[in-house]
Design a protein around this motif. Structure first.
Motif, PDB file in Angstrom:
ATOM      1  N   PRO A 110      37.361 104.769 -17.394  1.00 36.08           N
ATOM      2  CA  PRO A 110      38.000 105.967 -17.915  1.00 36.08           C
ATOM      3  C   PRO A 110      38.114 107.038 -16.832  1.00 36.08           C
ATOM      4  O   PRO A 110      37.289 107.103 -15.921  1.00 36.08           O
ATOM      5  CB  PRO A 110      37.061 106.424 -19.034  1.00 36.08           C
ATOM      6  CG  PRO A 110      35.734 105.861 -18.664  1.00 36.08           C
ATOM      7  CD  PRO A 110      36.016 104.584 -17.917  1.00 36.08           C
ATOM      8  N   GLY A 119      42.858 109.352 -19.027  1.00 34.97           N
ATOM      9  CA  GLY A 119      43.582 108.178 -18.562  1.00 34.97           C
ATOM     10  C   GLY A 119      42.610 107.073 -18.213  1.00 34.97           C
ATOM     11  O   GLY A 119      41.402 107.202 -18.403  1.00 34.97           O
ATOM     12  N   TRP A 120      43.165 105.973 -17.704  1.00 37.80           N
ATOM     13  CA  TRP A 120      42.368 104.787 -17.371  1.00 37.80           C
ATOM     14  C   TRP A 120      42.821 104.213 -16.040  1.00 37.80           C
ATOM     15  O   TRP A 120      44.009 104.157 -15.759  1.00 37.80           O
ATOM     16  CB  TRP A 120      42.524 103.732 -18.464  1.00 37.80           C
ATOM     17  CG  TRP A 120      41.925 104.180 -19.754  1.00 37.80           C
ATOM     18  CD1 TRP A 120      42.543 104.938 -20.713  1.00 37.80           C
ATOM     19  CD2 TRP A 120      40.611 103.955 -20.216  1.00 37.80           C
ATOM     20  NE1 TRP A 120      41.681 105.182 -21.738  1.00 37.80           N
ATOM     21  CE2 TRP A 120      40.481 104.584 -21.466  1.00 37.80           C
ATOM     22  CE3 TRP A 120      39.514 103.266 -19.699  1.00 37.80           C
ATOM     23  CZ2 TRP A 120      39.294 104.550 -22.196  1.00 37.80           C
ATOM     24  CZ3 TRP A 120      38.345 103.223 -20.427  1.00 37.80           C
ATOM     25  CH2 TRP A 120      38.244 103.868 -21.669  1.00 37.80           C
ATOM     26  N   GLU A 147      47.104 102.964 -12.890  1.00 40.04           N
ATOM     27  CA  GLU A 147      46.631 104.014 -13.788  1.00 40.04           C
ATOM     28  C   GLU A 147      47.406 103.922 -15.091  1.00 40.04           C
ATOM     29  O   GLU A 147      48.600 103.625 -15.084  1.00 40.04           O
ATOM     30  CB  GLU A 147      46.850 105.388 -13.166  1.00 40.04           C
ATOM     31  CG  GLU A 147      46.106 105.589 -11.868  1.00 40.04           C
ATOM     32  CD  GLU A 147      46.378 106.942 -11.229  1.00 40.04           C
ATOM     33  OE1 GLU A 147      46.963 107.825 -11.889  1.00 40.04           O
ATOM     34  OE2 GLU A 147      46.003 107.109 -10.073  1.00 40.04           O
ATOM     35  N   HIS A 148      46.713 104.191 -16.205  1.00 42.24           N
ATOM     36  CA  HIS A 148      47.330 104.028 -17.521  1.00 42.24           C
ATOM     37  C   HIS A 148      46.909 105.158 -18.454  1.00 42.24           C
ATOM     38  O   HIS A 148      45.846 105.756 -18.283  1.00 42.24           O
ATOM     39  CB  HIS A 148      46.946 102.673 -18.116  1.00 42.24           C
ATOM     40  CG  HIS A 148      47.317 101.550 -17.207  1.00 42.24           C
ATOM     41  ND1 HIS A 148      48.567 100.987 -17.204  1.00 42.24           N
ATOM     42  CD2 HIS A 148      46.620 100.945 -16.219  1.00 42.24           C
ATOM     43  CE1 HIS A 148      48.614 100.063 -16.262  1.00 42.24           C
ATOM     44  NE2 HIS A 148      47.444 100.016 -15.647  1.00 42.24           N
ATOM     45  N   ASP A 149      47.736 105.406 -19.462  1.00 37.10           N
ATOM     46  CA  ASP A 149      47.458 106.458 -20.431  1.00 37.10           C
ATOM     47  C   ASP A 149      46.492 106.014 -21.518  1.00 37.10           C
ATOM     48  O   ASP A 149      45.761 106.832 -22.065  1.00 37.10           O
ATOM     49  CB  ASP A 149      48.754 106.946 -21.092  1.00 37.10           C
ATOM     50  CG  ASP A 149      49.663 107.663 -20.109  1.00 37.10           C
ATOM     51  OD1 ASP A 149      49.147 108.298 -19.162  1.00 37.10           O
ATOM     52  OD2 ASP A 149      50.891 107.584 -20.277  1.00 37.10           O
ATOM     53  N   THR A 150      46.496 104.721 -21.852  1.00 36.12           N
ATOM     54  CA  THR A 150      45.633 104.240 -22.930  1.00 36.12           C
ATOM     55  C   THR A 150      44.739 103.109 -22.442  1.00 36.12           C
ATOM     56  O   THR A 150      45.066 102.404 -21.480  1.00 36.12           O
ATOM     57  CB  THR A 150      46.456 103.730 -24.135  1.00 36.12           C
ATOM     58  OG1 THR A 150      47.146 102.538 -23.754  1.00 36.12           O
ATOM     59  CG2 THR A 150      47.440 104.774 -24.642  1.00 36.12           C
ATOM     60  N   GLU A 151      43.632 102.936 -23.146  1.00 39.06           N
ATOM     61  CA  GLU A 151      42.708 101.856 -22.817  1.00 39.06           C
ATOM     62  C   GLU A 151      43.367 100.490 -23.024  1.00 39.06           C
ATOM     63  O   GLU A 151      43.185  99.582 -22.214  1.00 39.06           O
ATOM     64  CB  GLU A 151      41.453 101.976 -23.672  1.00 39.06           C
ATOM     65  CG  GLU A 151      40.398 100.957 -23.354  1.00 39.06           C
ATOM     66  CD  GLU A 151      39.140 101.119 -24.178  1.00 39.06           C
ATOM     67  OE1 GLU A 151      38.110 100.563 -23.766  1.00 39.06           O
ATOM     68  OE2 GLU A 151      39.172 101.788 -25.232  1.00 39.06           O
ATOM     69  N   ALA A 152      44.142 100.367 -24.086  1.00 39.89           N
ATOM     70  CA  ALA A 152      44.812  99.087 -24.366  1.00 39.89           C
ATOM     71  C   ALA A 152      45.765  98.697 -23.239  1.00 39.89           C
ATOM     72  O   ALA A 152      45.807  97.536 -22.829  1.00 39.89           O
ATOM     73  CB  ALA A 152      45.565  99.162 -25.691  1.00 39.89           C
ATOM     74  N   GLU A 153      46.530  99.662 -22.716  1.00 39.01           N
ATOM     75  CA  GLU A 153      47.429  99.383 -21.591  1.00 39.01           C
ATOM     76  C   GLU A 153      46.628  98.937 -20.376  1.00 39.01           C
ATOM     77  O   GLU A 153      47.026  98.018 -19.658  1.00 39.01           O
ATOM     78  CB  GLU A 153      48.235 100.629 -21.219  1.00 39.01           C
ATOM     79  CG  GLU A 153      49.292 101.033 -22.204  1.00 39.01           C
ATOM     80  CD  GLU A 153      49.935 102.370 -21.835  1.00 39.01           C
ATOM     81  OE1 GLU A 153      49.551 102.986 -20.811  1.00 39.01           O
ATOM     82  OE2 GLU A 153      50.809 102.809 -22.589  1.00 39.01           O
TER      83      GLU A 153
END
Length: 62
Positions: free
Chosen positions: A13, A26-27, A43-49
């Motif tokens: 995170p 973000g993640w 880098e991603h906005d959600t944990e699932a992504e």
């Protein structure tokens, strides 16, 4: 010496101002194949992504 074999990735995170008490903003997907040279690969906005991206990264053969 870099590790040979399959890639390994993990997600982490991202907190605002590196304060663990603040909300996750973000993640990161981190290549940990070579523990001495870990690299943020995306880098991603959600944990699932981030989870999907880490799984896809581990499957790539480049």
């Amino acid at each position: 010496m870099p590790k040979t074999g399959p890639k390994q990735a993990r997600i982490e995170p991202v907190h605002e101002a590196e304060n663990m008490n603040l909300p996750v903003i973000g993640w990161h997907v981190i290549d940990e194949t070579d523990p001495d040279n870990e690299i943020v690969v995306s880098e991603h906005d959600t944990e699932a992504e981030a989870i999907r991206a880490a799984e896809e990264y581990e499957q790539r053969e480049d």
